[in-house]
Design a protein around this motif. Structure first.
Motif, short mmCIF file in Angstrom:
data_model
loop_
_atom_site.label_atom_id
_atom_site.label_comp_id
_atom_site.label_asym_id
_atom_site.label_seq_id
_atom_site.Cartn_x
_atom_site.Cartn_y
_atom_site.Cartn_z
N GLY A 237 18.47 -4.18 16.86
CA GLY A 237 17.70 -3.09 16.27
C GLY A 237 17.88 -1.78 17.02
N PHE A 238 17.22 -0.74 16.53
CA PHE A 238 17.30 0.57 17.15
C PHE A 238 16.95 0.50 18.63
N LYS A 239 15.86 -0.20 18.95
CA LYS A 239 15.41 -0.25 20.35
C LYS A 239 16.49 -0.84 21.25
N ASP A 240 17.21 -1.84 20.75
CA ASP A 240 18.27 -2.47 21.54
C ASP A 240 19.47 -1.53 21.71
N ARG A 241 19.79 -0.80 20.63
CA ARG A 241 20.91 0.14 20.72
C ARG A 241 20.58 1.28 21.66
N LEU A 242 19.34 1.75 21.64
CA LEU A 242 18.95 2.82 22.55
C LEU A 242 19.06 2.36 24.00
N LYS A 243 18.59 1.16 24.26
CA LYS A 243 18.67 0.62 25.62
C LYS A 243 20.13 0.42 26.02
N LYS A 244 20.97 -0.05 25.09
CA LYS A 244 22.39 -0.23 25.36
C LYS A 244 23.03 1.11 25.72
N LEU A 245 22.67 2.16 24.98
CA LEU A 245 23.18 3.50 25.27
C LEU A 245 22.77 3.93 26.67
N ARG A 246 21.49 3.78 26.98
CA ARG A 246 20.99 4.21 28.29
C ARG A 246 21.71 3.47 29.41
N LYS A 247 21.90 2.17 29.23
CA LYS A 247 22.58 1.36 30.25
C LYS A 247 24.06 1.77 30.35
N ALA A 248 24.70 2.06 29.21
CA ALA A 248 26.09 2.51 29.22
C ALA A 248 26.24 3.81 29.99
N GLU A 249 25.21 4.65 29.92
CA GLU A 249 25.21 5.92 30.64
C GLU A 249 24.79 5.74 32.10
N LYS A 250 24.39 4.51 32.47
CA LYS A 250 23.95 4.18 33.83
C LYS A 250 22.76 5.05 34.27
N LEU A 251 21.78 5.15 33.36
CA LEU A 251 20.60 5.96 33.63
C LEU A 251 19.35 5.09 33.59
N THR A 252 18.40 5.44 34.44
CA THR A 252 17.07 4.83 34.35
C THR A 252 16.36 5.46 33.15
N GLN A 253 15.24 4.88 32.77
CA GLN A 253 14.46 5.50 31.69
C GLN A 253 14.06 6.92 32.07
N GLN A 254 13.69 7.13 33.33
CA GLN A 254 13.27 8.46 33.76
C GLN A 254 14.44 9.45 33.69
N GLU A 255 15.61 9.04 34.15
CA GLU A 255 16.78 9.92 34.11
C GLU A 255 17.18 10.23 32.68
N PHE A 256 17.12 9.22 31.82
CA PHE A 256 17.43 9.41 30.40
C PHE A 256 16.45 10.41 29.79
N ALA A 257 15.18 10.22 30.06
CA ALA A 257 14.14 11.12 29.54
C ALA A 257 14.33 12.54 30.08
N ASP A 258 14.67 12.65 31.36
CA ASP A 258 14.87 13.97 31.95
C ASP A 258 16.01 14.72 31.26
N ARG A 259 17.09 14.01 30.94
CA ARG A 259 18.22 14.65 30.25
C ARG A 259 17.79 15.16 28.88
N LEU A 260 16.86 14.45 28.24
CA LEU A 260 16.39 14.82 26.91
C LEU A 260 15.20 15.79 26.96
N LYS A 261 14.66 15.97 28.17
CA LYS A 261 13.46 16.80 28.36
C LYS A 261 12.27 16.27 27.57
N ILE A 262 12.12 14.94 27.64
CA ILE A 262 10.95 14.28 27.05
C ILE A 262 10.36 13.34 28.10
N SER A 263 9.23 12.74 27.81
CA SER A 263 8.59 11.88 28.81
C SER A 263 9.23 10.49 28.86
N ARG A 264 9.13 9.87 30.03
CA ARG A 264 9.64 8.51 30.19
C ARG A 264 8.88 7.56 29.29
N ASN A 265 7.60 7.82 29.08
CA ASN A 265 6.80 6.97 28.20
C ASN A 265 7.36 6.93 26.78
N ASN A 266 7.91 8.06 26.32
CA ASN A 266 8.54 8.06 25.00
C ASN A 266 9.72 7.10 24.97
#
Length: 129
Positions: free
Chosen positions: A2-31
């Motif tokens: 599902g979408f949630k799995d693809r998003l996590k796969k993307l984040r892992k492919a980019e070698k980013l933590t949730q916080q780093e991923f969120a920072d790049r997008l300028k949104i909160s880690r909770n999102n």
């Protein structure tokens, strides 16, 4: 997947933590955590932002069809890298190095390519030993 799995796969492919991923997008880690657990669904604009920032195919992110990354990903990465490097202080090595490369003529580029290939071959030979 599902979408949630693809998003996590993307984040892992980019070698980013949730916080780093969120920072790049300028949104909160909770999102990001909410999207990855399926607690919340991202808006269309959030999906577009993810695709733009990470050069991801929107079709892949939404449906899983096709390739994860867009065909022009490498070009966008190079442009972003160059832009970041050129905005550095003039004494920063990255900026000086790129400026030097920009001054090379065709023959010098050919010589540089030859040197890099020789170096790569020697490194590969060392690994085999």
């Amino acid at each position: 997947m599902g979408f949630k799995d693809r998003l996590k796969k993307l984040r892992k492919a980019e070698k980013l933590t949730q916080q780093e991923f969120a920072d790049r997008l300028k949104i909160s880690r909770n999102n990001i955590a909410g999207y990855e657990t399926g607690r919340t669904e991202p808006s269309g604009s959030a999906i577009s932002l993810i695709c733009r920032i990470f050069s991801v195919s929107e079709t892949w992110l939404r449906t899983g069809e096709g390739s994860m990354y867009t065909e022009d990903r490498e070009e966008k990465w190079v442009v972003a890298f160059m832009s970041d490097a050129l905005s550095l202080e003039s004494n920063d090595f990255r900026k000086r190095f790129i400026s030097t490369l920009a001054e090379l003529n065709s023959d010098e580029w050919g010589l540089l390519e030859k040197v890099v290939k020789i170096f790569a071959a020697k490194e590969q030979e060392k690994r085999r030993d």
